[in-house]
Write an enzyme that holds these catalytic residues in place. Structure first.
Site, PDB file in Angstrom:
ATOM      1  N   LYS A  57       0.845  -1.187   0.000  1.00 34.68           N
ATOM      2  CA  LYS A  57       0.000   0.000   0.000  1.00 34.68           C
ATOM      3  C   LYS A  57       0.881   1.237   0.000  1.00 34.68           C
ATOM      4  O   LYS A  57       1.687   1.448   0.895  1.00 34.68           O
ATOM      5  CB  LYS A  57      -0.941   0.023   1.208  1.00 34.68           C
ATOM      6  CG  LYS A  57      -1.950   1.165   1.091  1.00 34.68           C
ATOM      7  CD  LYS A  57      -2.966   1.135   2.186  1.00 34.68           C
ATOM      8  CE  LYS A  57      -4.056   2.169   1.890  1.00 34.68           C
ATOM      9  NZ  LYS A  57      -3.540   3.493   1.526  1.00 34.68           N
ATOM     10  N   GLU A 101      -0.330   5.713  -8.428  1.00 31.42           N
ATOM     11  CA  GLU A 101       0.006   6.600  -7.312  1.00 31.42           C
ATOM     12  C   GLU A 101       1.386   7.215  -7.533  1.00 31.42           C
ATOM     13  O   GLU A 101       2.316   6.525  -7.949  1.00 31.42           O
ATOM     14  CB  GLU A 101      -0.012   5.804  -6.001  1.00 31.42           C
ATOM     15  CG  GLU A 101      -0.144   6.670  -4.778  1.00 31.42           C
ATOM     16  CD  GLU A 101      -1.082   6.064  -3.744  1.00 31.42           C
ATOM     17  OE1 GLU A 101      -1.029   6.528  -2.607  1.00 31.42           O
ATOM     18  OE2 GLU A 101      -1.859   5.156  -4.080  1.00 31.42           O
ATOM     19  N   ARG A 118     -17.222   1.818  -3.632  1.00 26.66           N
ATOM     20  CA  ARG A 118     -16.447   1.219  -2.559  1.00 26.66           C
ATOM     21  C   ARG A 118     -16.993  -0.185  -2.312  1.00 26.66           C
ATOM     22  O   ARG A 118     -18.197  -0.373  -2.198  1.00 26.66           O
ATOM     23  CB  ARG A 118     -16.578   2.053  -1.283  1.00 26.66           C
ATOM     24  CG  ARG A 118     -15.636   1.618  -0.168  1.00 26.66           C
ATOM     25  CD  ARG A 118     -15.781   2.527   1.047  1.00 26.66           C
ATOM     26  NE  ARG A 118     -15.483   3.912   0.747  1.00 26.66           N
ATOM     27  CZ  ARG A 118     -14.258   4.407   0.653  1.00 26.66           C
ATOM     28  NH1 ARG A 118     -13.203   3.611   0.808  1.00 26.66           N
ATOM     29  NH2 ARG A 118     -14.079   5.686   0.385  1.00 26.66           N
ATOM     30  N   LYS A 150      -8.054  -2.873   2.144  1.00 29.44           N
ATOM     31  CA  LYS A 150      -6.877  -2.239   2.751  1.00 29.44           C
ATOM     32  C   LYS A 150      -6.533  -2.946   4.056  1.00 29.44           C
ATOM     33  O   LYS A 150      -7.412  -3.193   4.883  1.00 29.44           O
ATOM     34  CB  LYS A 150      -7.158  -0.760   3.059  1.00 29.44           C
ATOM     35  CG  LYS A 150      -7.330   0.125   1.866  1.00 29.44           C
ATOM     36  CD  LYS A 150      -7.548   1.566   2.277  1.00 29.44           C
ATOM     37  CE  LYS A 150      -8.960   1.803   2.785  1.00 29.44           C
ATOM     38  NZ  LYS A 150      -9.255   3.246   2.956  1.00 29.44           N
TER      39      LYS A 150
END
Length: 440
Positions: A258, A306, A419, A425
């Site tokens: 992550k 990202e 979502r 996560k």
């Protein structure tokens, strides 16, 4: 007792009818009544005014990716109110303080206006939108006066109620209790479409006004990704332990470190690159070196990934990236001080083909074949199915400077704007130790 509302003395497409509708919506706390009021109103509008009405209901004059801003401050609005009403500044301030809302104050202030135009005009929504766009486009020397002139014309011709909602639009403070979901429900009700169908199209094209037009003509299935215009990002849910994740999925999962950076959506069409933030704003100018490397890829695409501050093979703290994001201009010195890396972990579109409905593992294979260079990398992933494997990777991620894991269902589509438990996560909570305090 249910209160009945009537729109009186206003043409369907007029800004007055829009303002009256807003007032009725604001006056009821009933969700069903709000939907009824808005759906009946939308049904009467022509295409151009329908699109503008839905955009204004959502509190958005211009889409964020267009980078168009009104740049009209409170002081400009106050100057206009003073000029049009003929009231002195002390009285104006007293009315504003009493109301606590500039839109409500404008309605009271202009109920007393003494100045009238020689030839009064009645505006429809498209005409108001066109004037607001001219306000946004005014720049350079004399632009403040030009903006003021256009807006003064609107305020002079509008009823007090219209000026209330014009002011709310200018300040970005509609506050009538009409959230995005209720607008989608109203569109579905207005044109007899299923909510799920309307919502899917809205999440994909990211524009409520255009969604309303598709719903009106039964063309929601034609909604599609558009290059150089952001769609909504897929979102993840959290779980607290590796055991919980294994028990829920009971199959092999894609496991990624992550990242602690800025999530971006990267678009390329021929030789044009646009990078968008989670909110849909274009942020390409903040990452010039990433734009430069994306241009080297000989394909059209939409990537999800990202951007991290990254040096010597390791991520830098997010605070380093923040110092760069706070800079108005990014020059070579800034680029060298805080080097960046873009990690690509999903792909929605590639060379004319939408891929978001394809299983994630297949999308990953396409990413791996692209062959990134420079400051762009394909985010490494692992296949895991056991609690021990997940825990081992979790602690490895922390040692390398990441903030946990993302566990993803390899068979999942890219669910735009939603979502759900396709992506999970697992963050630093797992790093805490259970301890028993013993008194001796």
């Amino acid at each position: 007792m249910e209160r009945k509302f009537m729109i009186q003395q206003a043409k369907d497409n007029s800004f007055l009818a829009f303002s009256q509708t807003c007032e009725m919506v604001k006056s009821t706390t009933s969700k069903n009544m709000k939907i009824k009021i808005v759906s009946e109103y939308l049904r009467k509008l022509d295409d151009g005014n329908l699109k503008v009405a839905c955009d204004l209901f959502s509190g958005q004059i211009f889409p964020p990716w267009e980078g168009i801003e009104l740049q009209v401050g409170y002081s400009t609005i106050l100057d206009i109110l003073k000029e049009v009403s003929g009231l002195n500044e002390k009285t104006l301030v007293e009315i504003i303080i009493k109301n606590g809302d500039l839109g409500d104050a404008a309605e009271e202030i202009l109920a007393k206006k003494t100045i009238r135009p020689l030839l009064e005009e009645e505006y429809d929504l498209v005409q108001v939108y066109a004037r607001l766009k001219k306000v946004a486009e005014a720049s350079g020397k004399g632009s403040v006066n030009e903006k003021k002139k256009i807006l003064t014309g609107l305020y002079l011709n509008m009823t007090p109620l219209e000026t209330k909602y014009l002011t709310k639009i200018l300040t970005g403070e509609m506050r009538i209790g009409l959230v995005s979901g209720l607008i989608i429900e109203s569109i579905a009700e207005a044109f007899n479409r299923r909510f799920e169908e309307v919502n899917e199209s809205f999440l994909l094209i990211n524009n409520v006004g255009e969604t309303a037009i598709l719903a009106k003509y039964g063309k929601l299935s034609e909604a599609k990704l558009v290059l150089l215009r952001p769609t909504n990002f897929m979102l993840a849910e959290s779980m607290q332990s590796a055991e919980e994740i294994v028990d829920y999925f009971r199959k092999e999962l894609i496991c990624e470190f992550k990242l602690d950076g800025v999530r971006v959506q990267c678009h390329k069409k021929v030789d044009t690159i646009k990078i968008f933030s989670r909110k849909g704003n274009e942020v390409s100018t903040q990452f010039p070196e990433i734009v430069e490397d994306l241009l080297q890829i000989g394909h059209d695409f939409i990537f999800d990934g990202e951007v991290l501050a990254f040096k010597n093979g390791k991520p830098l703290p997010f605070s380093k990236l923040q110092t760069r994001l706070q800079r108005k201009y990014v020059d070579e010195k800034v680029v060298n001080e805080v080097p960046l890396m873009l990690f690509v972990y999903d792909i929605l579109f590639f060379d004319g083909e939408p891929l978001y409905k394809m299983p994630l593992i297949e999308r990953k294979k396409i990413i791996e074949k692209i062959g990134f260079t420079g400051r762009i990398k394909c985010l490494e992933y692992f296949l895991v199915s056991k609690r021990e494997e997940i825990e081992r990777k979790f602690f490895e991620s922390l040692e390398l400077g990441y903030e946990g894991l993302m566990l993803k269902d390899p068979s999942a589509p890219y669910t735009v704007g939603k979502r759900g438990k396709y992506w999970i996560k697992l963050k630093k909570e797992l790093d805490t130790l259970d301890a028993v305090i013993v008194a001796a």
